[in-house]
Scaffold this motif. Structure first.
Motif, short mmCIF file in Angstrom:
data_model
loop_
_atom_site.label_atom_id
_atom_site.label_comp_id
_atom_site.label_asym_id
_atom_site.label_seq_id
_atom_site.Cartn_x
_atom_site.Cartn_y
_atom_site.Cartn_z
N TYR A 198 0.79 -2.79 -11.77
CA TYR A 198 2.02 -2.07 -11.44
C TYR A 198 2.00 -1.42 -10.05
O TYR A 198 2.96 -0.77 -9.66
CB TYR A 198 2.32 -1.03 -12.53
N GLY A 199 0.90 -1.56 -9.35
CA GLY A 199 0.85 -1.02 -7.99
C GLY A 199 0.55 0.47 -7.96
O GLY A 199 0.43 1.12 -9.00
N ASP A 200 0.43 1.00 -6.75
CA ASP A 200 0.12 2.42 -6.57
C ASP A 200 1.21 3.31 -7.16
O ASP A 200 0.98 4.49 -7.42
CB ASP A 200 -0.03 2.75 -5.08
N PHE A 201 2.38 2.71 -7.33
CA PHE A 201 3.52 3.40 -7.91
C PHE A 201 3.16 4.14 -9.18
O PHE A 201 3.66 5.23 -9.46
CB PHE A 201 4.58 2.34 -8.20
N ILE A 202 2.28 3.54 -9.96
CA ILE A 202 2.00 4.07 -11.30
C ILE A 202 1.17 5.36 -11.26
O ILE A 202 1.10 6.08 -12.25
CB ILE A 202 1.32 2.99 -12.17
#
Lengths: 189, 198
Positions: A98-102
């Motif tokens: 999910y990327g650094d977003f998570i």
């Protein structure tokens, strides 16, 4: 009257406490269905689901989200915890998908330096500016004390002080025309 | 020339302009746009049943398993859908049209029931060459799916080249997919009006 408000207050407080208790137990129940085998795993689990963001509902963490994707991610985190994975491994697993977003707690890496050090930088800048400002005020006050020179917007000069004394000592009976106000002075003062 | 104190008076205005322009820029951004970390990475490994459509035997037999190799050899769209997803219903007619134009589409039936999925495809038509069944949402998780519909462009090597979250329609296809699809050597797509694009 006082009695009534007192009673009212008591009822209000009890209602508040009860409703708080109810919501707290409801939230608790949501998380508590996810029992882990060891208490230390449960503690880590609580901490982890607090720090990860729900990918679907952007302003909620995994702990607070009811969305199916959050439930899936919570299940995966429980599975990984039971399998003995470290917090870093779990983090890596989620970021890979999910990327650094998570991450609600962003990693220290290129691109997040400003995020991590920005506040400290702003604080230092603020302190510096404040320090310079205070220093200037202090030196300015010192100068005007020693030389009697007029500093703009600061302490009164000798001449101004004399004028002020004269105005203050003028008898209230005297007519306003006798004391000429200094130019720029507001009559209302 | 301005004096320093006069210039200082403009500092709040400057700060305001910078803030306002940043906020204005932020207004135009889609907060749901999340770049996939899987772009330019291979499709995750999986081994999942595929949906048998139409159901040939009366009994719901275990369906043939497929794996990531189904994406090798041709440029494919991977469409994540489910019968519980209202936007998928909106997207469906356009997928049918894409399939008609010759775009290979593989479906991923995400956390759904097979019977419902079959009924859906029988009722609305089937744009998929193959439907992978992901009842547990495991492949969805590995793909970083967070809501259906999602559409991935996968090249002939099985590498994910683009991800789109939300409904794919003519506009999205033209602006986000078509150029990439052609650049990776996708199968010939016929365009509306009978022309054939090389």
């Amino acid at each position: 009257m006082i009695n009534f408000t007192g009673r009212f207050k008591a009822i209000f407080l009890i209602t508040m406490a009860l409703s708080l208790g109810l919501t707290a137990s409801a939230t608790f129940a949501l998380i508590e269905t996810d029992q882990l085998s060891r208490p230390e795993l449960s503690a880590r689990y609580r901490q982890l689901i607090d720090e990860y963001r729900c990918p679907k509902c952007q302003n909620q963490n995994l702990a607070g989200s009811d969305s199916p994707i959050s439930a899936d991610l919570r299940r995966e985190i429980r599975r990984m915890l039971e399998e003995g994975d470290s917090n870093e491994a779990i983090s890596d697993y989620l970021v890979a998908r999910y990327g650094d977003f998570i991450l609600y707690r962003p990693r220290l890496q290129q691109g997040t330096y400003l995020l991590w050090w920005g506040p400290a930088l702003l604080l230092i800048t603020g302190l510096l500016v404040a320090g310079l400002f205070i220093k200037r005020q202090v030196t300015r006050a010192g100068e005007s004390d020693l030389s009697g020179k007029q500093a703009p917007g600061d302490a009164l000069s000798v001449k101004e002080q004399q004028k002020l004394d004269q105005l203050l000592n003028a008898s209230p009976a005297s007519e306003p025309s006798e004391t000429t106000p200094p130019p720029g002075d507001k009559p209302s003062l | 020339m301005f004096r320093l104190t006069q210039i200082k008076l403009f500092i709040p205005l400057l700060i305001f302009i910078v803030l306002a322009s940043m906020l204005y820029w932020g207004l135009g951004r889609d907060p749901n746009a999340m770049p996939s970390v899987l772009v330019d990475k291979p499709v995750p490994l999986f081994n999942l049943p595929s949906l048998d459509i139409p159901l040939e035997s009366a009994v719901d037999e275990p369906e043939p398993l497929v794996n990531q190799s189904v994406f090798k050899g041709q440029v494919t769209l991977l469409n994540v859908w489910a019968t519980w997803c209202p936007s998928c219903r909106i997207e469906h007619p356009f997928l049918l049209e894409l399939a008609e134009r010759g775009v290979p589409i593989i479906g991923l039936d995400y956390k759904d029931e097979n019977a419902k999925a079959r009924l859906w495809l029988e009722e609305y038509g089937n744009p998929y060459q193959l439907v992978i069944v992901d009842q547990q949402g495991k492949l969805g998780l590995d793909l970083g799916v967070f809501g259906a519909p999602e559409t991935y462009l996968i090249d002939s090597e099985g590498l994910i080249r683009h991800k789109h979250v939300g409904v794919v329609d003519e506009r999205v296809w033209q602006s986000d997919f078509l150029a990439l699809y052609n650049s990776f050597g996708g199968a010939t797509v016929s365009v509306k009006g009978g022309e054939v694009r090389p």
